[in-house]
Design a protein around this motif. Structure first.
Motif, PDB file in Angstrom:
ATOM      1  N   LEU A 161      72.973  -9.500  42.583  1.00 15.18           N
ATOM      2  CA  LEU A 161      72.046  -9.472  43.714  1.00 15.18           C
ATOM      3  C   LEU A 161      72.690  -8.801  44.925  1.00 15.18           C
ATOM      4  CD1 LEU A 161      69.461 -10.279  45.291  1.00 15.18           C
ATOM      5  CD2 LEU A 161      70.619 -12.453  45.784  1.00 15.18           C
ATOM      6  N   CYS A 162      73.917  -9.207  45.238  1.00 13.21           N
ATOM      7  CA  CYS A 162      74.598  -8.654  46.407  1.00 13.21           C
ATOM      8  C   CYS A 162      74.915  -7.173  46.221  1.00 13.21           C
ATOM      9  CB  CYS A 162      75.853  -9.460  46.711  1.00 13.21           C
ATOM     10  SG  CYS A 162      75.474 -11.134  47.299  1.00 13.21           S
ATOM     11  N   HIS A 163      75.314  -6.798  45.029  1.00 14.20           N
ATOM     12  CA  HIS A 163      75.584  -5.383  44.757  1.00 14.20           C
ATOM     13  C   HIS A 163      74.319  -4.548  44.954  1.00 14.20           C
ATOM     14  CE1 HIS A 163      77.261  -1.802  42.818  1.00 14.20           C
ATOM     15  NE2 HIS A 163      76.070  -1.697  42.252  1.00 14.20           N
ATOM     16  N   ALA A 164      73.223  -4.974  44.336  1.00 14.46           N
ATOM     17  CA  ALA A 164      71.970  -4.219  44.439  1.00 14.46           C
ATOM     18  C   ALA A 164      71.473  -4.173  45.884  1.00 14.46           C
ATOM     19  CB  ALA A 164      70.912  -4.842  43.528  1.00 14.46           C
ATOM     20  N   ALA A 165      71.546  -5.292  46.577  1.00 13.58           N
ATOM     21  CA  ALA A 165      71.090  -5.336  47.971  1.00 13.58           C
ATOM     22  C   ALA A 165      71.917  -4.390  48.829  1.00 13.58           C
ATOM     23  CB  ALA A 165      71.175  -6.763  48.512  1.00 13.58           C
ATOM     24  N   PHE A 166      73.239  -4.484  48.714  1.00 13.99           N
ATOM     25  CA  PHE A 166      74.080  -3.631  49.548  1.00 13.99           C
ATOM     26  C   PHE A 166      73.842  -2.165  49.258  1.00 13.99           C
ATOM     27  CE2 PHE A 166      77.576  -1.050  50.775  1.00 13.99           C
ATOM     28  CZ  PHE A 166      77.827  -1.482  52.062  1.00 13.99           C
ATOM     29  N   GLU A 167      73.818  -1.778  47.999  1.00 17.14           N
ATOM     30  CA  GLU A 167      73.671  -0.362  47.652  1.00 17.14           C
ATOM     31  C   GLU A 167      72.329   0.199  48.128  1.00 17.14           C
ATOM     32  OE1 GLU A 167      76.104   1.561  46.840  1.00 17.14           O
ATOM     33  OE2 GLU A 167      77.501  -0.091  46.544  1.00 17.14           O
ATOM     34  N   THR A 168      71.282  -0.614  48.063  1.00 19.79           N
ATOM     35  CA  THR A 168      69.977  -0.155  48.547  1.00 19.79           C
ATOM     36  C   THR A 168      70.004   0.007  50.062  1.00 19.79           C
ATOM     37  OG1 THR A 168      68.885  -1.232  46.689  1.00 19.79           O
ATOM     38  CG2 THR A 168      67.497  -0.624  48.565  1.00 19.79           C
ATOM     39  N   VAL A 169      70.575  -0.966  50.759  1.00 18.17           N
ATOM     40  CA  VAL A 169      70.684  -0.871  52.217  1.00 18.17           C
ATOM     41  C   VAL A 169      71.540   0.343  52.585  1.00 18.17           C
ATOM     42  CG1 VAL A 169      71.604  -1.996  54.290  1.00 18.17           C
ATOM     43  CG2 VAL A 169      70.274  -3.323  52.628  1.00 18.17           C
ATOM     44  N   TRP A 170      72.645   0.538  51.888  1.00 13.82           N
ATOM     45  CA  TRP A 170      73.531   1.670  52.180  1.00 13.82           C
ATOM     46  C   TRP A 170      72.802   3.007  51.978  1.00 13.82           C
ATOM     47  CZ3 TRP A 170      77.963   1.976  54.669  1.00 13.82           C
ATOM     48  CH2 TRP A 170      78.695   3.171  54.608  1.00 13.82           C
ATOM     49  N   GLU A 171      72.073   3.104  50.879  1.00  9.30           N
ATOM     50  CA  GLU A 171      71.347   4.346  50.572  1.00  9.30           C
ATOM     51  C   GLU A 171      70.319   4.666  51.662  1.00  9.30           C
ATOM     52  OE1 GLU A 171      67.915   5.411  47.446  1.00  9.30           O
ATOM     53  OE2 GLU A 171      69.806   4.794  46.516  1.00  9.30           O
ATOM     54  N   ARG A 172      69.634   3.651  52.164  1.00 11.31           N
ATOM     55  CA  ARG A 172      68.611   3.854  53.192  1.00 11.31           C
ATOM     56  C   ARG A 172      69.197   3.906  54.603  1.00 11.31           C
ATOM     57  NH1 ARG A 172      63.734  -0.265  51.411  1.00 11.31           N
ATOM     58  NH2 ARG A 172      63.599   0.483  49.260  1.00 11.31           N
ATOM     59  N   GLY A 173      70.398   3.397  54.753  1.00 12.91           N
ATOM     60  CA  GLY A 173      70.987   3.258  56.082  1.00 12.91           C
ATOM     61  C   GLY A 173      71.291   4.580  56.756  1.00 12.91           C
ATOM     62  N   ILE A 174      71.400   4.513  58.057  1.00 15.15           N
ATOM     63  CA  ILE A 174      71.689   5.669  58.894  1.00 15.15           C
ATOM     64  C   ILE A 174      73.174   5.610  59.262  1.00 15.15           C
ATOM     65  CG2 ILE A 174      71.169   6.796  61.100  1.00 15.15           C
ATOM     66  CD1 ILE A 174      68.414   5.222  60.924  1.00 15.15           C
ATOM     67  N   PRO A 175      73.933   6.677  58.994  1.00 14.27           N
ATOM     68  CA  PRO A 175      75.351   6.665  59.369  1.00 14.27           C
ATOM     69  C   PRO A 175      75.514   6.360  60.866  1.00 14.27           C
ATOM     70  CG  PRO A 175      74.880   8.542  57.970  1.00 14.27           C
ATOM     71  CD  PRO A 175      73.557   7.921  58.324  1.00 14.27           C
ATOM     72  N   HIS A 176      76.572   5.635  61.178  1.00 14.31           N
ATOM     73  CA  HIS A 176      76.791   5.209  62.564  1.00 14.31           C
ATOM     74  C   HIS A 176      76.657   6.363  63.553  1.00 14.31           C
ATOM     75  CE1 HIS A 176      78.277   3.088  66.024  1.00 14.31           C
ATOM     76  NE2 HIS A 176      79.105   4.092  66.226  1.00 14.31           N
ATOM     77  N   GLU A 177      77.236   7.496  63.228  1.00 13.52           N
ATOM     78  CA  GLU A 177      77.245   8.627  64.154  1.00 13.52           C
ATOM     79  C   GLU A 177      75.841   9.141  64.462  1.00 13.52           C
ATOM     80  OE1 GLU A 177      78.775   8.547  61.168  1.00 13.52           O
ATOM     81  OE2 GLU A 177      80.848   8.189  61.754  1.00 13.52           O
ATOM     82  N   LYS A 178      74.881   8.837  63.582  1.00 16.65           N
ATOM     83  CA  LYS A 178      73.518   9.335  63.767  1.00 16.65           C
ATOM     84  C   LYS A 178      72.544   8.260  64.242  1.00 16.65           C
ATOM     85  CE  LYS A 178      74.032  12.972  60.372  1.00 16.65           C
ATOM     86  NZ  LYS A 178      73.567  13.551  59.117  1.00 16.65           N
ATOM     87  N   TYR A 179      73.000   7.013  64.283  1.00 11.39           N
ATOM     88  CA  TYR A 179      72.097   5.919  64.676  1.00 11.39           C
ATOM     89  C   TYR A 179      72.196   5.684  66.172  1.00 11.39           C
ATOM     90  CZ  TYR A 179      69.725   1.467  64.973  1.00 11.39           C
ATOM     91  OH  TYR A 179      68.849   0.478  65.327  1.00 11.39           O
ATOM     92  N   THR A 180      71.052   5.725  66.824  1.00 10.81           N
ATOM     93  CA  THR A 180      70.977   5.455  68.255  1.00 10.81           C
ATOM     94  C   THR A 180      70.305   4.114  68.452  1.00 10.81           C
ATOM     95  OG1 THR A 180      70.745   7.816  68.668  1.00 10.81           O
ATOM     96  CG2 THR A 180      70.134   6.341  70.463  1.00 10.81           C
ATOM     97  N   VAL A 181      70.956   3.227  69.187  1.00 14.31           N
ATOM     98  CA  VAL A 181      70.338   1.911  69.415  1.00 14.31           C
ATOM     99  C   VAL A 181      69.161   2.058  70.364  1.00 14.31           C
ATOM    100  CG1 VAL A 181      72.424   0.575  68.941  1.00 14.31           C
ATOM    101  CG2 VAL A 181      71.962   1.331  71.263  1.00 14.31           C
ATOM    102  N   GLN A 182      68.107   1.368  70.021  1.00 19.28           N
ATOM    103  CA  GLN A 182      66.909   1.345  70.856  1.00 19.28           C
ATOM    104  C   GLN A 182      66.876   0.012  71.563  1.00 19.28           C
ATOM    105  OE1 GLN A 182      63.499   2.116  68.381  1.00 19.28           O
ATOM    106  NE2 GLN A 182      64.400   3.951  67.518  1.00 19.28           N
ATOM    107  N   ALA A 183      67.328  -0.012  72.811  1.00 19.13           N
ATOM    108  CA  ALA A 183      67.339  -1.261  73.582  1.00 19.13           C
ATOM    109  C   ALA A 183      65.940  -1.552  74.108  1.00 19.13           C
ATOM    110  CB  ALA A 183      68.333  -1.159  74.726  1.00 19.13           C
ATOM    111  N   HIS A 184      65.709  -2.809  74.417  1.00 22.78           N
ATOM    112  CA  HIS A 184      64.384  -3.187  74.941  1.00 22.78           C
ATOM    113  C   HIS A 184      64.235  -2.822  76.395  1.00 22.78           C
ATOM    114  CE1 HIS A 184      66.947  -6.920  74.793  1.00 22.78           C
ATOM    115  NE2 HIS A 184      66.850  -6.737  76.074  1.00 22.78           N
TER     116      HIS A 184
END
Length: 184
Positions: A161-184
């Motif tokens: 479960l943890c392997h599948a969850a992590f790999e799916t999140v990683w595949e969809r995730g945005i690399p840190h350098e490209k992710y901009t936080v959207q503050a409220h």
């Protein structure tokens, strides 16, 4: 020599990581953490908006050598974070200090929570080491460590479960350098 079952339950995380040979992945799913070793730096960040990126301060002197050693031994270390948007102040802080994770050798990606709705996720944050050991993290409602803050298992279903969850999140995730936080 690999740690035996009893050692897996009593070892420190540093000992577990030293016994890891291929992969160490971490999934974080909370929008707020309130662990003590970050409190002062987080408070300063809230007041100034400036992150403390000094690797000799706070919890970094303990963490960075562990990561650097593991990476030098060939362990691939990755961290993925599922976050609500707009992000909390804590996530803004975490994003601001992530360059230290990268400097130590971790890969880091961010996944907006709305893009995780169809992923089967475990109920708690976790580390998965060499696809053989899961260390779940338990927190209180306010984000501090729960009295029984860590739970370890080698159960094949939990590992899968943890392997599948992590790999799916990683595949969809945005690399840190490209992710901009959207503050409220």
């Amino acid at each position: 020599m690999p740690l035996n079952a009893q050692q897996l339950n009593t070892a420190t995380f540093a000992e577990l990581l030293a016994d890891t040979h291929h992969t160490a992945v971490h999934l974080e799913m909370r929008d707020v953490y309130a662990v003590g070793d970050e409190a002062e730096d987080f408070e300063t960040f809230l007041l100034t908006g400036v992150p403390n990126l000094d690797p000799a301060r706070s919890f970094w002197p303990q963490w960075m050598p562990l990561v650097e050693d593991a990476v030098a031994r060939g362990v691939v270390m990755r961290r993925a974070r599922i976050v609500s948007e707009p992000v909390t102040d804590y996530i803004r802080y975490e994003h601001a200090i992530t360059p230290l994770n990268l400097q130590a050798g971790e890969g880091v990606r961010w996944l907006p929570r709305r893009r995780a709705s169809d992923i089967a996720l475990p109920g708690n944050d976790f580390w998965l080491l060499d696809d053989r050991l899961v260390q779940f993290h338990h927190f209180t409602g306010t984000g501090d460590w729960a009295p029984d803050g860590k739970e370890r298992t080698t159960d094949p279903a939990a590992v899968a479960l943890c392997h599948a969850a992590f790999e799916t999140v990683w595949e969809r995730g945005i690399p840190h350098e490209k992710y901009t936080v959207q503050a409220h």
